[in-house]
Design an enzyme around this catalytic site. Structure first.
Site, PDB file in Angstrom:
ATOM      1  N   GLY A 164       0.592  -0.951  -0.128  1.00 58.90           N
ATOM      2  CA  GLY A 164       0.054  -0.070  -0.127  1.00 58.90           C
ATOM      3  C   GLY A 164       0.930   1.210  -0.031  1.00 58.90           C
ATOM      4  N   THR A 165       1.909   1.379   0.682  1.00 53.68           N
ATOM      5  CA  THR A 165       2.761   2.479   0.738  1.00 53.68           C
ATOM      6  C   THR A 165       3.511   2.704  -0.430  1.00 53.68           C
ATOM      7  OG1 THR A 165       3.306   1.911   3.035  1.00 53.68           O
ATOM      8  CG2 THR A 165       4.718   3.456   2.005  1.00 53.68           C
ATOM      9  N   CYS A 176       2.068   1.988  12.080  1.00 50.47           N
ATOM     10  CA  CYS A 176       3.213   2.594  11.551  1.00 50.47           C
ATOM     11  C   CYS A 176       3.571   3.590  12.332  1.00 50.47           C
ATOM     12  CB  CYS A 176       2.910   3.204  10.055  1.00 50.47           C
ATOM     13  SG  CYS A 176       1.906   1.906   9.120  1.00 50.47           S
TER      14      CYS A 176
END
Ligand code: PLP
Length: 388
Positions: free
Chosen positions: A74-75, A332
Site C-alpha cells: 500500500g505504501t 506505523c
C-alpha cells in the site's frame, strides 16, 4: 501457548492457510522468473500464475486485469500515484508544478508523499475532516483550483474506519479536470470495492490487510498513460514498475483476493454483528465511553472508542497482559508518544486522543473473543480509573 485475542486486524492479518498453501511451491519448485516465459516452460508456469493472480484481483475490484499493476504494498502504491501522476500531469498539462488535494487524516503514506511533493514546489491542500470522520465533497469542491491535477481521498480511514463518499468526490475531481485516487487498503475485501462504481482513476490496496502476505499490493491504473513509472527498471508490469516479480507474494495476493470476494457478504454481516455486540456490551459496562467517528459509515471490522479518564498506553499494556491485542492508533506510528493525527484532525484534543483505543476484527475473530474482551476491558478500566 496462552490464548491471544487478536483485535488489531487493521494493522495486519494472519496469512490464511489456503493462501500459504498456494504460495509455497513458488518459493521452491516453481521458482522461475516469469519474464522468461517466452522461451522457458518453467518461466511460463510462473508467468501464468502471476496472470491468474491479476485476474483474481481484478475480479475483486471490478477492473480489467491489465489495469492491475503489482507493487510492493500500500505504501508504494500511494507514493507512486502521488508522485507519478502529479509529476506527469504537471509536465504535460501545465508545464509547471501543479496542485494536489488530499485530507488531513490520510495515512502517512499519502501525507508524507504530499509533503515530499510540496518540498519540490507542488502545491497541496489538506482538506479538514469533521467529528464524523467523513470528508465533505463540498470541501473538496472548494479546494479545487484550475491547476488541480489529482484528488486523493482514502476509501476508509485506518484508525476510525469511516467510509468516505468516494463516488461523489470523484465526480467533483472530474468536473474540475483532475484525476481521482483512493487508498482502499482498509476497505478491499471488507466492503464492496468497485473501481467503476467509485469512479476512480487509481486505487491502492495491500495484501496483508485481508489475509494475504505482507509486502505485496497493487495500484489500479485506469489508463497506463496517466503516470510515470515509480521504479524505473526492466519491462515488468508494462514497464511501469521494474523489478523481478514477487511471484509467491503475488500468488498469495491473488488467492486472498479470491477468498475475500467469496467471503465478503458473510463476513460483512458477521463482523458488523460482532462489532455492535462488543460496543453495546462495553457501553453498558463502562460509563463515559464514546465512539470516535460515525458508526453507520464505518467498515465492519473497526471500533474506535474513547474512554474518559483513561490513558490508552497503560490500558493497552494491561489488555496485552490479559491476552488482548489492540492498538492506540496506526501501527506505523506506534512508536510516537504523540496522540494520533487522525483523532486530532477530526477535532479531538490531545487528552481525548490519548484516551482512545482501536479494536479491529477479522476473519479469525470469534464471538468468544468478543465476549472475553467485553468481560475483561471494563474491569481493567475500573482498575485504572481507581488508580488515577
Ligand atoms: N494505507 C492505509 C490506509 C493503511 O492502513 C496502510 C497500512 O497500515 C497503508 C496504506 C500501508 O500499506 P502497506 O503496509 O502495505 O505498505
Amino acid at each position: 501457548m496462552e490464548r491471544v485475542i487478536y483485535l488489531d486486524n487493521a494493522a495486519t492479518t494472519p496469512v490464511d492457510p489456503a493462501v500459504f498453501e498456494e504460495m509455497k511451491p513458488f518459493f521452491t519448485e516453481r521458482f522461475a522468473n516469469p519474464m522468461t516465459y517466452m522461451h522457458s516452460s518453467a518461466g511460463d508456469v510462473a508467468h501464468t500464475a502471476v496472470e491468474e493472480a491479476r485476474v483474481r484481483v481484478a475480479s475483486l475490484i471490478g477492473s480489467k486485469p491489465e489495469q492491475v499493476v503489482f507493487t510492493g504494498g500500500g505504501t508504494e502504491s500511494d507514493n507512486w500515484v502521488l508522485k507519478g501522476a502529479v509529476e506527469k500531469a504537471s509536465r504535460e498539462r501545465l508545464h509547471k508544478p501543479g496542485h494536489l488535494v488530499t485530507a488531513e487524516f490520510e495515512h502517512h503514506a499519502i501525507l508524507h508523499s504530499a509533503l515530499a511533493l510540496q518540498r519540490q514546489g507542488y502545491e497541496v491542500t489538506f482538506v479538514k475532516v469533521g467529528r464524523s470522520g467523513i470528508v465533505d465533497p463540498d470541501d473538496v469542491r472548494r479546494a479545487m483550483r484550475p491547476t488541480t491535477l489529482l484528488v486523493s481521498i482514502m476509501h476508509a480511514n485506518n484508525e476510525i474506519g469511516t467510509i468516505q463518499p468516494i463516488a461523489d468526490i470523484a465526480r467533483v475531481a472530474h468536473e474540475n479536470g483532475a484525476l481521482m485516487h483512493t487508498d482502499a487498503v482498509q476497505t478491499t475485501a471488507h466492503i464492496p470495492v468497485d473501481v467503476n462504481a467509485l469512479g476512480v482513476d487509481f486505487l491502492s490496496l495491500s495484501g496483508h490487510k485481508f489475509n494475504g502476505p505482507k509486502g505485496v499490493g497493487i495500484l489500479f491504473v485506469r489508463d497506463h498513460a496517466a503516470l510515470y513509472p515509480f521504479i524505473d527498471g526492466g519491462g515488468q508490469e508494462w514497464g511501469l514498475r521494474g523489478s523481478t516479480h514477487n511471484v509467491p507474494g503475488i500468488v498469495g495476493l491473488g488467492k486472498a483476493a479470491q477468498l475475500g470476494k467469496e467471503r465478503l457478504p458473510g463476513e460483512l454481516e458477521r463482523l458488523t454483528t460482532l462489532r455492535t455486540m462488543l460496543y453495546d456490551k462495553l457501553s453498558a459496562r463502562i460509563d463515559r465511553i464514546f465512539l470516535n467517528g460515525d458508526m453507520k459509515q464505518r467498515v465492519p471490522q473497526n471500533l474506535n472508542i474513547r474512554i474518559e479518564g483513561i490513558d490508552n498506553e497503560p490500558l493497552l499494556l494491561a489488555m496485552n497482559e490479559a491476552g488482548i491485542i489492540a492498538a492506540g492508533g496506526s501501527a506505523c506510528n506506534a512508536e510516537e508518544t504523540l496522540a494520533s493525527h487522525v483523532l486530532t484532525s477530526i477535532g479531538c484534543d490531545l487528552k481525548e486522543a490519548k484516551s482512545s483505543i482501536r479494536l479491529s476484527f477479522g476473519y479469525v475473530t470469534t464471538e468468544k473473543d468478543i465476549d472475553y474482551a467485553a468481560d475483561v476491558i471494563p474491569n481493567l478500566v475500573k482498575f485504572l480509573r481507581s488508580m488515577a
